[in-house]
Design a protein around this motif. Structure first.
Motif, PDB file in Angstrom:
ATOM      1  N   THR A  69       1.035  -1.805   0.272  1.00  0.00           N
ATOM      2  CA  THR A  69      -0.067  -0.383   0.138  1.00  0.00           C
ATOM      3  C   THR A  69       0.549   1.455   0.066  1.00  0.00           C
ATOM      4  OG1 THR A  69      -0.066  -0.046   2.570  1.00  0.00           O
ATOM      5  CG2 THR A  69      -1.993  -0.966   1.003  1.00  0.00           C
ATOM      6  N   GLN A  75      -1.243   1.042  -5.486  1.00  0.00           N
ATOM      7  CA  GLN A  75      -1.660   2.885  -6.393  1.00  0.00           C
ATOM      8  C   GLN A  75      -2.020   2.705  -8.056  1.00  0.00           C
ATOM      9  OE1 GLN A  75      -1.762   5.510  -4.703  1.00  0.00           O
ATOM     10  NE2 GLN A  75      -3.482   6.223  -6.753  1.00  0.00           N
ATOM     11  N   CYS A  78      -5.094   1.527  -8.010  1.00  0.00           N
ATOM     12  CA  CYS A  78      -6.606   2.730  -8.521  1.00  0.00           C
ATOM     13  C   CYS A  78      -5.801   2.992  -9.584  1.00  0.00           C
ATOM     14  CB  CYS A  78      -5.856   3.026  -6.614  1.00  0.00           C
ATOM     15  SG  CYS A  78      -5.568   2.528  -5.611  1.00  0.00           S
ATOM     16  N   ASP A  79      -4.682   3.256  -9.816  1.00  0.00           N
ATOM     17  CA  ASP A  79      -4.707   4.801 -11.358  1.00  0.00           C
ATOM     18  C   ASP A  79      -5.869   3.942 -12.154  1.00  0.00           C
ATOM     19  OD1 ASP A  79      -3.857   5.808  -9.697  1.00  0.00           O
ATOM     20  OD2 ASP A  79      -1.493   5.815 -10.743  1.00  0.00           O
ATOM     21  N   PRO A  91      -5.545   2.957  -1.612  1.00  0.00           N
ATOM     22  CA  PRO A  91      -4.408   2.295  -1.760  1.00  0.00           C
ATOM     23  C   PRO A  91      -5.036   1.475  -1.008  1.00  0.00           C
ATOM     24  CG  PRO A  91      -3.380   3.707  -1.675  1.00  0.00           C
ATOM     25  CD  PRO A  91      -4.951   4.814  -2.011  1.00  0.00           C
TER      26      PRO A  91
END
Ligand SMILES: Cc1ncc(COP(=O)(O)O)c(C=O)c1O
Length: 385
Positions: A69, A75, A78-79, A91
């Motif tokens: 995370t 990340q 997530c992106d 995250p």
């Protein structure tokens, strides 16, 4: 003719450059002369964007990496979800695991009390009902229509004991990708009956036409009641690496459940995290090329089967590399996949793996060299039917 006829530049998906039998369960187990189209594995080399990143990572120490995370791995996921699906994740909503199947077993263990019911859609990957039953729950199969679409009777299967839906989207074994309308219908039912949704979307980057919609991206309520299981193993041919993830709501009982599972998720470490990051950085030329090649394989197979073996009913799948063969018109007394292998050497996965009444169905994996696939389909058409 190069294998990637319509694709952006990408390496040819030749079978493993060296002896495939040494590295692959399906080739290792297939008798000489046979063609293994049973397991959910590609016969293509892995995405060079992934293998190059892994090679670079191997030059560095292999001790415990910083937590995923904080080291950029979560990340990247997530992106990816923000860019491709408009789904906003932090995250802390990303949970790495080495196996979607193991994560499903652990999750049901946390979420179910004895006798709780979970609806799943059949035919189904057998681990789904097995995972529900192993947690003391009652798996309730809702048959999909023969074309893979949702049967309108879903609501009629709900009882006071129903706790959750298990969705496999895109669906294994049919290759069906549920439409937004179908997903909205399920999300609406979940809201009305306060159900959780476990959505296995492991094949979501193998959509051959159109787009994938994660059910969690349908709105705040759907997001709050869904755990999404996914990863790069199917799209990037990394099953042997063991890397997957769960996406949870920001807070609430589902996140609490996954917190309780904690270290039992067997978190993939540095090398797997490097592979995951490379696979989710973007849709690489390799991935786009592989999807184009799979589309060509699918269309070739469907054409040959329709021309030469009209008793075999097939529907071109919108996703995955599976063709779900309807062999009911053969009126066989025995298992169709078993008979086909005996007569032709072509190994399919028996429909019995996906439900007890599956002996008239078989799943064919078409992520292989097109010439080999054509030979397999010709053998089936001339030898078995
Ligand atoms: C829908 C689905 N879920 C899970 C798996 C296995 O995933 P894992 O190796 O991460 O347990 C497969 C493998 O084919 C699959 O098709």
């Amino acid at each position: 003719m190069t294998p990637f006829e319509t694709a952006p530049p990408a390496p040819a998906p030749a079978q493993y450059a060296d002896n495939p039998r040494r590295h692959s369960k399906k080739w290792q187990e297939c008798p000489p002369g046979g063609i293994p189209l049973d397991l959910a594995d590609m016969d293509f080399p892995t995405d060079p964007a992934v293998t190059d990143t892994v090679r670079r990572r191997l030059r560095h120490p292999l001790g415990y990496p910083p937590h995923y995370t904080t080291n950029g791995t979560a990340q990247t996921i997530c992106d990816y979800y923000a860019a491709h699906h408009g789904l906003t994740l932090a995250p802390a909503d990303v949970w790495l695991t080495s196996s979607c199947v193991a994560a499903a077993y652990l999750l049901f263990d946390q979420l179910l009390c004895p006798g709780d019911e979970v609806l799943y859609f059949s035919p189904s990957y057998h681990f789904i009902p097995d995972a529900i039953a192993a947690a003391g729950g009652r798996p309730v199969g809702v048959p999909l229509r023969p074309d893979g679409t949702l049967d309108q009777s879903v609501a009629a299967r709900l009882t006071k004991r129903t706790r959750a839906f298990h969705l496999c989207n895109p669906h294994n074994p049919t290759g069906y990708a549920f439409t937004c309308e179908e997903l909205r219908q399920l999300a609406r039912l979940a809201r009305e009956h306060d159900l959780s949704i476990i959505s296995n979307e492991l094949h979501s980057r193998l959509i051959l036409e159109g787009d994938h919609t994660p059910i969690a991206a349908l709105g705040e309520d759907a997001r709050a009641r869904t755990i999404t299981l996914s990863g790069p193993t199917k799209s990037h041919n990394l099953s042997g690496l063991g890397v997957a993830f769960a996406l949870t709501p920001a807070e609430g009982p589902l996140k609490d459940a996954i917190r309780r599972i904690g270290p039992r998720m067997t978190v993939p470490k540095g090398v797997q995290q490097a592979a995951l990051t490379a696979a989710y950085a973007e849709d690489s030329p390799w991935l786009r090329g592989t999807r184009a090649y799979l589309r060509g394989n699918r269309d070739t197979m469907v054409r040959i089967l329709r021309d030469l073996a009209p008793t075999v009913r097939v529907r071109p799948p919108r996703a995955t590399y599976f063709l779900w063969l309807d062999l009911r018109r053969l009126r066989l007394r025995e298992d169709a996949a078993g008979l086909i292998e005996r007569r032709t050497g072509v190994r399919l996965l028996s429909g019995r793996e996906f439900g007890s009444d599956g002996r008239h169905w078989a799943r064919m994996t078409f992520a292989t060299d097109r010439g080999l696939l054509e030979e397999a389909v010709h053998r089936i058409a001339s030898g078995a039917l």
